[in-house]
Motif scaffolding. Sequence first.
Motif, PDB file in Angstrom:
ATOM      1  N   LEU A 100      12.722 -46.688  23.779  1.00  0.00           N
ATOM      2  CA  LEU A 100      11.384 -46.093  23.737  1.00  0.00           C
ATOM      3  C   LEU A 100      10.307 -47.160  23.891  1.00  0.00           C
ATOM      4  CD1 LEU A 100      11.900 -43.512  20.831  1.00  0.00           C
ATOM      5  CD2 LEU A 100      11.752 -43.037  23.289  1.00  0.00           C
ATOM      6  N   GLN A 101      10.545 -48.319  23.286  1.00  0.00           N
ATOM      7  CA  GLN A 101       9.604 -49.427  23.423  1.00  0.00           C
ATOM      8  C   GLN A 101       9.524 -49.892  24.872  1.00  0.00           C
ATOM      9  OE1 GLN A 101      10.550 -53.205  21.409  1.00  0.00           O
ATOM     10  NE2 GLN A 101       8.674 -52.961  20.215  1.00  0.00           N
ATOM     11  N   GLY A 102      10.665 -49.893  25.559  1.00  0.00           N
ATOM     12  CA  GLY A 102      10.679 -50.268  26.973  1.00  0.00           C
ATOM     13  C   GLY A 102       9.870 -49.299  27.822  1.00  0.00           C
ATOM     14  N   ILE A 103      10.005 -47.984  27.557  1.00  0.00           N
ATOM     15  CA  ILE A 103       9.215 -46.989  28.286  1.00  0.00           C
ATOM     16  C   ILE A 103       7.726 -47.221  28.065  1.00  0.00           C
ATOM     17  CG2 ILE A 103       8.648 -44.528  28.410  1.00  0.00           C
ATOM     18  CD1 ILE A 103      11.575 -43.945  27.703  1.00  0.00           C
ATOM     19  N   ALA A 104       7.342 -47.437  26.801  1.00  0.00           N
ATOM     20  CA  ALA A 104       5.923 -47.644  26.483  1.00  0.00           C
ATOM     21  C   ALA A 104       5.370 -48.883  27.174  1.00  0.00           C
ATOM     22  CB  ALA A 104       5.750 -47.758  24.967  1.00  0.00           C
ATOM     23  N   LEU A 105       6.135 -49.974  27.157  1.00  0.00           N
ATOM     24  CA  LEU A 105       5.640 -51.204  27.775  1.00  0.00           C
ATOM     25  C   LEU A 105       5.655 -51.112  29.295  1.00  0.00           C
ATOM     26  CD1 LEU A 105       7.031 -54.045  25.499  1.00  0.00           C
ATOM     27  CD2 LEU A 105       4.672 -53.366  25.835  1.00  0.00           C
ATOM     28  N   GLY A 106       6.568 -50.326  29.864  1.00  0.00           N
ATOM     29  CA  GLY A 106       6.531 -50.077  31.303  1.00  0.00           C
ATOM     30  C   GLY A 106       5.231 -49.398  31.699  1.00  0.00           C
ATOM     31  N   ILE A 107       4.793 -48.424  30.890  1.00  0.00           N
ATOM     32  CA  ILE A 107       3.525 -47.735  31.136  1.00  0.00           C
ATOM     33  C   ILE A 107       2.356 -48.696  30.990  1.00  0.00           C
ATOM     34  CG2 ILE A 107       1.979 -45.930  30.275  1.00  0.00           C
ATOM     35  CD1 ILE A 107       4.497 -44.390  29.381  1.00  0.00           C
ATOM     36  N   VAL A 108       2.388 -49.516  29.933  1.00  0.00           N
ATOM     37  CA  VAL A 108       1.290 -50.458  29.676  1.00  0.00           C
ATOM     38  C   VAL A 108       1.149 -51.463  30.812  1.00  0.00           C
ATOM     39  CG1 VAL A 108       0.571 -52.381  28.198  1.00  0.00           C
ATOM     40  CG2 VAL A 108       1.318 -50.253  27.164  1.00  0.00           C
ATOM     41  N   TYR A 109       2.276 -52.063  31.223  1.00  0.00           N
ATOM     42  CA  TYR A 109       2.209 -53.106  32.245  1.00  0.00           C
ATOM     43  C   TYR A 109       1.733 -52.547  33.584  1.00  0.00           C
ATOM     44  CZ  TYR A 109       3.391 -57.255  34.927  1.00  0.00           C
ATOM     45  OH  TYR A 109       3.323 -58.357  35.740  1.00  0.00           O
ATOM     46  N   THR A 110       2.253 -51.375  33.957  1.00  0.00           N
ATOM     47  CA  THR A 110       1.876 -50.771  35.237  1.00  0.00           C
ATOM     48  C   THR A 110       0.396 -50.417  35.275  1.00  0.00           C
ATOM     49  OG1 THR A 110       4.090 -49.882  35.592  1.00  0.00           O
ATOM     50  CG2 THR A 110       2.298 -48.824  36.771  1.00  0.00           C
ATOM     51  N   THR A 111      -0.087 -49.758  34.236  1.00  0.00           N
ATOM     52  CA  THR A 111      -1.500 -49.352  34.227  1.00  0.00           C
ATOM     53  C   THR A 111      -2.432 -50.543  34.055  1.00  0.00           C
ATOM     54  OG1 THR A 111      -1.230 -48.838  31.857  1.00  0.00           O
ATOM     55  CG2 THR A 111      -1.073 -47.011  33.405  1.00  0.00           C
ATOM     56  N   SER A 112      -1.997 -51.568  33.340  1.00  0.00           N
ATOM     57  CA  SER A 112      -2.868 -52.730  33.140  1.00  0.00           C
ATOM     58  C   SER A 112      -3.130 -53.463  34.451  1.00  0.00           C
ATOM     59  CB  SER A 112      -2.255 -53.689  32.111  1.00  0.00           C
ATOM     60  OG  SER A 112      -1.041 -54.243  32.579  1.00  0.00           O
ATOM     61  N   MET A 113      -2.108 -53.587  35.294  1.00  0.00           N
ATOM     62  CA  MET A 113      -2.297 -54.239  36.588  1.00  0.00           C
ATOM     63  C   MET A 113      -3.245 -53.425  37.473  1.00  0.00           C
ATOM     64  SD  MET A 113      -0.588 -57.099  36.675  1.00  0.00           S
ATOM     65  CE  MET A 113      -0.201 -57.500  38.368  1.00  0.00           C
ATOM     66  N   SER A 114      -3.120 -52.091  37.422  1.00  0.00           N
ATOM     67  CA  SER A 114      -4.014 -51.230  38.205  1.00  0.00           C
ATOM     68  C   SER A 114      -5.439 -51.349  37.719  1.00  0.00           C
ATOM     69  CB  SER A 114      -3.550 -49.773  38.112  1.00  0.00           C
ATOM     70  OG  SER A 114      -2.259 -49.602  38.615  1.00  0.00           O
ATOM     71  N   ILE A 115      -5.635 -51.279  36.403  1.00  0.00           N
ATOM     72  CA  ILE A 115      -6.978 -51.357  35.822  1.00  0.00           C
ATOM     73  C   ILE A 115      -7.624 -52.696  36.155  1.00  0.00           C
ATOM     74  CG2 ILE A 115      -8.236 -51.495  33.639  1.00  0.00           C
ATOM     75  CD1 ILE A 115      -6.238 -49.408  32.538  1.00  0.00           C
ATOM     76  N   LEU A 116      -6.847 -53.763  36.054  1.00  0.00           N
ATOM     77  CA  LEU A 116      -7.388 -55.090  36.355  1.00  0.00           C
ATOM     78  C   LEU A 116      -7.825 -55.174  37.814  1.00  0.00           C
ATOM     79  CD1 LEU A 116      -7.792 -57.915  35.046  1.00  0.00           C
ATOM     80  CD2 LEU A 116      -5.618 -58.553  36.084  1.00  0.00           C
ATOM     81  N   THR A 117      -6.992 -54.675  38.720  1.00  0.00           N
ATOM     82  CA  THR A 117      -7.325 -54.709  40.144  1.00  0.00           C
ATOM     83  C   THR A 117      -8.612 -53.951  40.439  1.00  0.00           C
ATOM     84  OG1 THR A 117      -4.981 -54.849  40.710  1.00  0.00           O
ATOM     85  CG2 THR A 117      -6.480 -54.187  42.469  1.00  0.00           C
ATOM     86  N   LEU A 118      -8.793 -52.797  39.805  1.00  0.00           N
ATOM     87  CA  LEU A 118      -9.961 -51.958  40.061  1.00  0.00           C
ATOM     88  C   LEU A 118     -11.214 -52.448  39.337  1.00  0.00           C
ATOM     89  CD1 LEU A 118      -8.115 -48.545  39.776  1.00  0.00           C
ATOM     90  CD2 LEU A 118      -9.074 -49.513  41.871  1.00  0.00           C
ATOM     91  N   SER A 119     -11.037 -53.299  38.328  1.00  0.00           N
ATOM     92  CA  SER A 119     -12.177 -53.764  37.535  1.00  0.00           C
ATOM     93  C   SER A 119     -12.726 -55.105  38.006  1.00  0.00           C
ATOM     94  CB  SER A 119     -11.772 -53.881  36.055  1.00  0.00           C
ATOM     95  OG  SER A 119     -11.312 -52.660  35.546  1.00  0.00           O
ATOM     96  N   VAL A 120     -11.900 -55.859  38.724  1.00  0.00           N
ATOM     97  CA  VAL A 120     -12.281 -57.222  39.114  1.00  0.00           C
ATOM     98  C   VAL A 120     -12.668 -57.242  40.595  1.00  0.00           C
ATOM     99  CG1 VAL A 120     -11.448 -59.599  39.348  1.00  0.00           C
ATOM    100  CG2 VAL A 120     -10.742 -58.217  37.389  1.00  0.00           C
TER     101      VAL A 120
END
Length: 447
Positions: A100-120
Amino acid sequence: MKSVLYTMMLAAFLNPFASSSLTMSFPDMMREFGASTNDMAWVVEAFLLCCTMAVIPAGKLADIYGKRKLFYIGSIVFTIISGLMCFVGSVEMLTVYRALQGIALGIVYTTSMSILTLSVPVERRGYAFGMIGGMVYLGLSLGPALGGFLNYYYGWRSIFVFTTLLGVVANVMAFRSLHKEWVHTPDSSISMKSLLLYALGISAVMVGITEWVRFWWSVYAFVVGLVALSVLGYVEWHSKDPLIPVRIFVSNLGFTMSSVAAMMNFSATFGVGFVLSLFLQMIMGFDSRMTGLILCIQTGIMVFLAPRMGALSDRYNPSQFARWGMVLIGLGLLSMAYGTFTESMAIIMISLAIVGIGVSCFAPPNNNLIMSSVPKTYIGFASSTISTVRLLGQTMSMALIGVILAHTIEGMSALQMMEYNSTVALVVFGVICLVGAIPAGVRNMRN
């Protein structure tokens, strides 16, 4: 921008730290739960497998419902699961929680890279990805050291207390810094057939690779996975609303080649620490503390240099940074192989520094190439691709090590075979990187 960057930096730290911080605690867990080494191996594999399976669907869901919303879900679930793991009472429950921790961190890592790309802004993305890369390497290097410290003084459950606190901090920072919701395809949907084919394919391939040496059925699992992924590719090619837009791999050469280069990089570099750890302790006679300090030569250089290489790739051609980074890594690994063959610590340490410089030159610019080579509608998928190739590369790296270390030559002692196989593994990794320099140099960026 700075508050978003700092939030995503902490998110980038969480994944490698959570995956590597438990390694020093496994003996204590085995004694407490009466578990076997195979049980502990599945604790690791469950985390990696579920993290890999989560990233593609998470990228799609983030495009449909919003990247900020998915980031919150992943971060909150990670924090809750980390807290619950402080009270786990069996190895089976530990495995479930790690999945379950792996699923949660998969979501975090994927969305964080997208958010960073769109914010910078485009002209600052290399710097931002360099900072993210630095935090990933910091997590990888601090994980075993800090995890071992906490385990020694406070017990292995204290590691989950620490990760829970990190999760709380990440949530607070996210709620304070993320004020925009990024939704790109609200009318899209996820096909259950595609999702099942993806889950079957990716899990069968990863289990087949991981268990290649241990179990006879692993080759069949691998073949089943390839068949499932092939069927998925056919379905997605003809789908009007695909889970995986496979056509982008044909139409966007820069994206495809940068992704291939990333997977080759992780396949070659992830297992180096494992090989050297065995070599330095079993052949050279160093204790675990000194071995950890020696390995910090590479990670220390990456933490310091990655942000700077990322910033330089904003000003100059990032594909050339990526290409020559792979060349440096390849040469560093080949010289390291010579160092293990001659048992020269000076050569090994210099080689670690060269590899550290090479990875710093490769990773941030290559991530920038991947994320900048697609239009905004595919940002979620591009971010998921980075996560997927990283995890697949790590899995392949350990599988290669398993195959090489299982090799025996008549007349050689166990230690002689360890020394010989360590050299062979480093040569194989070096060649992979030199070949990987070819796709790394392909450029096809879009602003």
